[in-house]
Scaffold this active site. Structure first.
Site, PDB file in Angstrom:
ATOM      1  N   ASP A 118     -26.605   0.049   8.775  1.00 15.30           N
ATOM      2  CA  ASP A 118     -26.036  -1.111   9.454  1.00 15.30           C
ATOM      3  C   ASP A 118     -26.897  -1.348  10.686  1.00 15.30           C
ATOM      4  OD1 ASP A 118     -23.987  -1.130   7.632  1.00 15.30           O
ATOM      5  OD2 ASP A 118     -22.378  -0.818   9.082  1.00 15.30           O
ATOM      6  N   HIS A 146     -25.720  -6.671  12.261  1.00 17.90           N
ATOM      7  CA  HIS A 146     -24.585  -6.717  11.333  1.00 17.90           C
ATOM      8  C   HIS A 146     -23.291  -7.101  12.043  1.00 17.90           C
ATOM      9  CE1 HIS A 146     -22.249  -5.922   7.824  1.00 17.90           C
ATOM     10  NE2 HIS A 146     -21.843  -4.711   8.145  1.00 17.90           N
ATOM     11  N   HIS A 191     -17.392  -0.388  14.540  1.00 18.44           N
ATOM     12  CA  HIS A 191     -18.565  -1.215  14.238  1.00 18.44           C
ATOM     13  C   HIS A 191     -18.916  -2.105  15.436  1.00 18.44           C
ATOM     14  CE1 HIS A 191     -18.131  -0.465   9.840  1.00 18.44           C
ATOM     15  NE2 HIS A 191     -19.352  -0.951   9.738  1.00 18.44           N
ATOM     16  N   HIS A 232     -25.735  -3.957   2.126  1.00 19.75           N
ATOM     17  CA  HIS A 232     -24.835  -2.862   2.500  1.00 19.75           C
ATOM     18  C   HIS A 232     -24.306  -2.161   1.252  1.00 19.75           C
ATOM     19  CE1 HIS A 232     -25.113  -4.030   6.698  1.00 19.75           C
ATOM     20  NE2 HIS A 232     -25.211  -5.253   6.204  1.00 19.75           N
ATOM     21  N   HIS A 280     -26.995   3.401   3.208  1.00 21.64           N
ATOM     22  CA  HIS A 280     -27.663   2.237   3.826  1.00 21.64           C
ATOM     23  C   HIS A 280     -27.483   2.213   5.343  1.00 21.64           C
ATOM     24  CE1 HIS A 280     -23.490   0.753   3.405  1.00 21.64           C
ATOM     25  NE2 HIS A 280     -23.767   0.007   4.457  1.00 21.64           N
TER      26      HIS A 280
END
Length: 276
Positions: free
Chosen positions: A103, A107, A228, A97, A101
């Site tokens: 995810d 992740h 996330h 990361h 980049h």
């Protein structure tokens, strides 16, 4: 076949692929938003981008590239040098990361797709750029909200199937200064990101990716990485530290995500390219 012919044929095939994806150009027409002849207009920026222009949305990865945790995450050692050995070769060590980049779903999930398992059909997709530079300039902790998505849809039409929805906060301009991490005296960072409710709204649209020009999908002071968790756990992917989003139109571009393919990876440095 001449070089110019090859280049034109490649462009034709790429543009054809964009049409097959259902690109946002159709959505623009349906919404009554016209494009400048021979160019795509970036909403909010006033910039015009020639049709067929290719933009690199990737920052160059260096040893001092800022990281979420603050420490160095990219290292290289020259093992062979041209002057001595007749060729150059570097050995790299890198945190997944780091830099621009991906995810991968893994992740933030126990059994989501690893980076090598993300379907290739989900890596060449329509790009939607949501411009929140105004409120990010006024508040470093600004978040992209459902209201921002609704405003984008009102201007550009529905979000295309399998789209990547990117947040343009203007944070890329701070790269190379302490303002990119923007950590306070207690070490807490302050930069924009996706609100969890925006991520949840996008789950209903069929979008497969979200992207930010900051260090995290969540805004800097997030205590729980809610965006996330909501997004990646549903086998969607994210891109962080994306460059040059101000150079592509709000709608109508196609993004090519050159994700790495190492077994079981939770993400990795990624070359991201947009065709306007």
């Amino acid at each position: 076949m001449c070089d110019a012919c090859v280049i034109e044929r490649v462009k034709e095939r790429m543009l054809s692929r964009r049409a097959l994806l259902g690109g946002a150009g159709a959505a623009l027409a349906a919404a009554g938003v016209g494009l400048v002849p021979g160019a795509a207009r970036a909403q909010g920026s006033g910039a015009t981008i020639p049709a067929g222009a290719i933009e690199d949305l990737t920052h160059t990865l260096t040893e001092d590239f800022p990281t979420f945790f603050g420490g160095q995450q990219f290292f290289r050692e020259q093992k062979f040098a041209f002057g001595k050995d007749g060729f150059n070769l570097f050995e790299l060590r890198v945190n997944e990361h780091t830099g621009t980049h991906m995810d991968a779903p893994l992740h933030f999930s126990a059994d989501g797709q690893s980076v090598d398992a993300v379907p290739v059909a989900n890596l060449v997709v329509p790009l939607c750029v949501v411009d929140i530079r105004g409120k990010a300039a006024a508040d470093a902790d600004a978040q992209l909200t459902p209201d921002d998505l609704a405003a984008w849809i009102a201007a550009n039409g529905e979000i295309p199937e399998k789209a990547c929805v990117a947040m343009l906060s203007g944070w890329g301009e701070k790269l190379g200064s302490d303002g990119f991490r923007n950590a306070d005296a207690e070490g807490k960072m302050h930069f924009p990101g996706f609100h969890v409710e925006a991520a949840q709204m996008l789950l209903e649209t069929g979008a497969v990716g979200i992207a930010v020009d900051t260090l995290s999908l969540d805004h800097g002071p997030s205590p729980d990485f809610a965006a996330h968790s909501a997004w990646l756990s549903q086998n969607r992917w994210g891109l962080e530290a994306v460059a040059n989003l101000d150079r592509v139109p709000a709608a109508g571009a196609t993004v090519f995500v050159g994700a790495p393919k190492h077994q079981g990876g939770s993400g990795g440095p990624t070359r991201v390219i947009a065709l306007a």
